[in-house]
Design a protein around this motif. Structure first.
Motif, mmCIF file in Angstrom:
data_model
loop_
_atom_site.group_PDB
_atom_site.id
_atom_site.type_symbol
_atom_site.label_atom_id
_atom_site.label_comp_id
_atom_site.label_asym_id
_atom_site.label_seq_id
_atom_site.Cartn_x
_atom_site.Cartn_y
_atom_site.Cartn_z
ATOM 1 N N SER A 2 0.749 -1.173 0.058
ATOM 2 C CA SER A 2 0.011 0.031 0.067
ATOM 3 C C SER A 2 0.893 1.251 -0.046
ATOM 4 N N LEU A 3 0.020 2.300 -0.283
ATOM 5 C CA LEU A 3 1.084 3.482 -0.138
ATOM 6 C C LEU A 3 1.742 3.744 1.155
ATOM 7 N N GLU A 4 0.720 3.495 2.253
ATOM 8 C CA GLU A 4 1.296 3.713 3.504
ATOM 9 C C GLU A 4 2.614 2.793 3.852
ATOM 10 N N GLU A 5 2.568 1.696 3.308
ATOM 11 C CA GLU A 5 3.564 0.446 3.391
ATOM 12 C C GLU A 5 4.773 1.087 2.724
ATOM 13 N N ASN A 6 4.521 1.588 1.585
ATOM 14 C CA ASN A 6 5.770 2.134 0.742
ATOM 15 C C ASN A 6 6.331 3.466 1.706
ATOM 16 N N LYS A 7 5.697 4.427 1.976
ATOM 17 C CA LYS A 7 6.023 5.489 2.957
ATOM 18 C C LYS A 7 6.829 4.911 4.136
ATOM 19 N N ALA A 8 6.212 4.037 4.946
ATOM 20 C CA ALA A 8 7.060 3.380 5.912
ATOM 21 C C ALA A 8 8.191 3.014 5.623
ATOM 22 N N LEU A 9 8.347 2.121 4.345
ATOM 23 C CA LEU A 9 9.676 1.554 4.188
ATOM 24 C C LEU A 9 10.777 2.595 3.691
ATOM 25 N N VAL A 10 10.391 3.757 3.072
ATOM 26 C CA VAL A 10 11.292 4.660 3.016
ATOM 27 C C VAL A 10 11.622 5.498 4.314
ATOM 28 N N ARG A 11 10.691 5.517 5.388
ATOM 29 C CA ARG A 11 11.003 6.340 6.595
ATOM 30 C C ARG A 11 12.001 5.386 7.171
ATOM 31 N N ARG A 12 11.624 4.107 7.334
ATOM 32 C CA ARG A 12 12.486 2.993 8.002
ATOM 33 C C ARG A 12 13.814 2.990 7.395
ATOM 34 N N GLY A 13 14.041 2.878 6.278
ATOM 35 C CA GLY A 13 15.587 2.812 5.236
ATOM 36 C C GLY A 13 16.028 4.065 5.578
ATOM 37 N N THR A 14 15.395 5.260 5.384
ATOM 38 C CA THR A 14 16.329 6.522 5.862
ATOM 39 C C THR A 14 16.825 6.672 7.229
ATOM 40 N N GLU A 15 15.874 6.117 8.211
ATOM 41 C CA GLU A 15 16.423 6.155 9.609
ATOM 42 C C GLU A 15 17.573 5.033 9.788
ATOM 43 N N GLU A 16 17.433 4.033 9.265
ATOM 44 C CA GLU A 16 18.373 3.015 9.399
ATOM 45 C C GLU A 16 19.790 3.112 8.798
ATOM 46 N N VAL A 17 19.562 3.383 7.405
ATOM 47 C CA VAL A 17 20.794 3.348 6.552
ATOM 48 C C VAL A 17 21.580 4.961 6.904
ATOM 49 N N PHE A 18 20.799 5.941 6.873
ATOM 50 C CA PHE A 18 21.282 7.291 6.971
ATOM 51 C C PHE A 18 21.650 7.785 8.317
ATOM 52 N N ASN A 19 20.525 7.761 9.288
ATOM 53 C CA ASN A 19 20.646 8.345 10.441
ATOM 54 C C ASN A 19 21.261 7.740 11.416
ATOM 55 N N LYS A 20 21.171 6.236 11.247
ATOM 56 C CA LYS A 20 22.002 5.222 12.232
ATOM 57 C C LYS A 20 23.361 4.906 11.522
ATOM 58 N N GLY A 21 23.389 5.254 10.326
ATOM 59 C CA GLY A 21 24.803 4.778 9.756
ATOM 60 C C GLY A 21 24.869 3.303 9.801
ATOM 61 N N ASN A 22 23.892 2.757 9.041
ATOM 62 C CA ASN A 22 23.966 1.233 8.963
ATOM 63 C C ASN A 22 23.953 0.836 7.619
ATOM 64 N N MET A 71 6.455 13.909 2.783
ATOM 65 C CA MET A 71 6.375 12.801 1.973
ATOM 66 C C MET A 71 5.139 12.473 1.458
ATOM 67 N N VAL A 72 5.136 11.888 0.049
ATOM 68 C CA VAL A 72 4.008 11.855 -0.742
ATOM 69 C C VAL A 72 4.207 10.817 -1.482
ATOM 70 N N ALA A 73 3.242 9.809 -1.727
ATOM 71 C CA ALA A 73 3.233 8.742 -2.316
ATOM 72 C C ALA A 73 1.996 8.338 -3.236
ATOM 73 N N GLU A 74 2.536 8.077 -4.548
ATOM 74 C CA GLU A 74 1.378 7.636 -5.496
ATOM 75 C C GLU A 74 2.059 6.385 -6.276
ATOM 76 N N GLY A 75 1.076 5.669 -6.687
ATOM 77 C CA GLY A 75 1.383 4.276 -7.294
ATOM 78 C C GLY A 75 2.628 3.739 -6.670
ATOM 79 N N ASP A 76 3.592 3.196 -7.511
ATOM 80 C CA ASP A 76 4.814 2.839 -6.821
ATOM 81 C C ASP A 76 5.991 3.516 -6.567
ATOM 82 N N LYS A 77 5.881 4.954 -6.160
ATOM 83 C CA LYS A 77 6.717 5.961 -6.116
ATOM 84 C C LYS A 77 6.323 6.715 -4.706
ATOM 85 N N VAL A 78 7.407 6.805 -3.993
ATOM 86 C CA VAL A 78 7.449 7.886 -2.936
ATOM 87 C C VAL A 78 8.403 9.027 -3.075
#
Length: 141
Positions: A2-22, A71-78
């Motif tokens: 879903s759009l909300e799941e896609n947005k959550a994926l981007v949020r989690r990825g941003t936090e984990e990879v960039f903000n936590k440096g993982n 953050m805006v989501a539509e279709g398969d893009k965030v």
């Protein structure tokens, strides 16, 4: 997803990879066939090249932090508009460490397929960053 799941994926990825440096978490959030379109020409446009670029950014700005403002989501893009901050303590794009803190804006477009990011585009205020680091003079008034 879903759009909300896609947005959550981007949020989690941003936090984990960039903000936590993982950097290892890139494999969790980004598909093996990832195409990151906005990498510098010297970096391969694939997941390994993306890892190299993220590693270089985190080494240059050890306190690197992305704050997602919108953050805006539509279709398969965030699409995410973000404010990024960091202190330049390591070499970055052949620029010796300046010790200066910088804040710049970025806009990302992430395309998601099968629960992972498969394409990413980024527009980064590189001019603003370079001006804050003192590499490029500010405009004359």
């Amino acid at each position: 997803m879903s759009l909300e799941e896609n947005k959550a994926l981007v949020r989690r990825g941003t936090e984990e990879v960039f903000n936590k440096g993982n950097v290892a978490a890139i494999d969790e959030f980004f598909a093996p066939n990832l195409v990151p379109y906005s990498l510098p020409p010297a970096v391969t446009r694939d997941r390994e090249g993306y890892k190299q670029m993220v590693t270089a950014i985190l080494a240059a700005f050890p306190d690197f932090h992305i704050t997602v403002e919108d953050m805006v989501a539509e279709g398969d893009k965030v699409v995410a508009r973000a404010t990024t901050r960091g202190t330049h303590k390591g070499e970055f794009m052949s620029i010796a460490p300046t010790g200066k803190q910088a804040t710049w804006t970025e806009i990302f477009i992430w395309r998601i397929e099968g629960g992972k990011v498969v394409e990413i585009w980024a527009e980064v205020d590189q001019l603003g960053l370079m001006q804050q680091l003192g590499v490029v003079p500010p405009p004359q008034r």
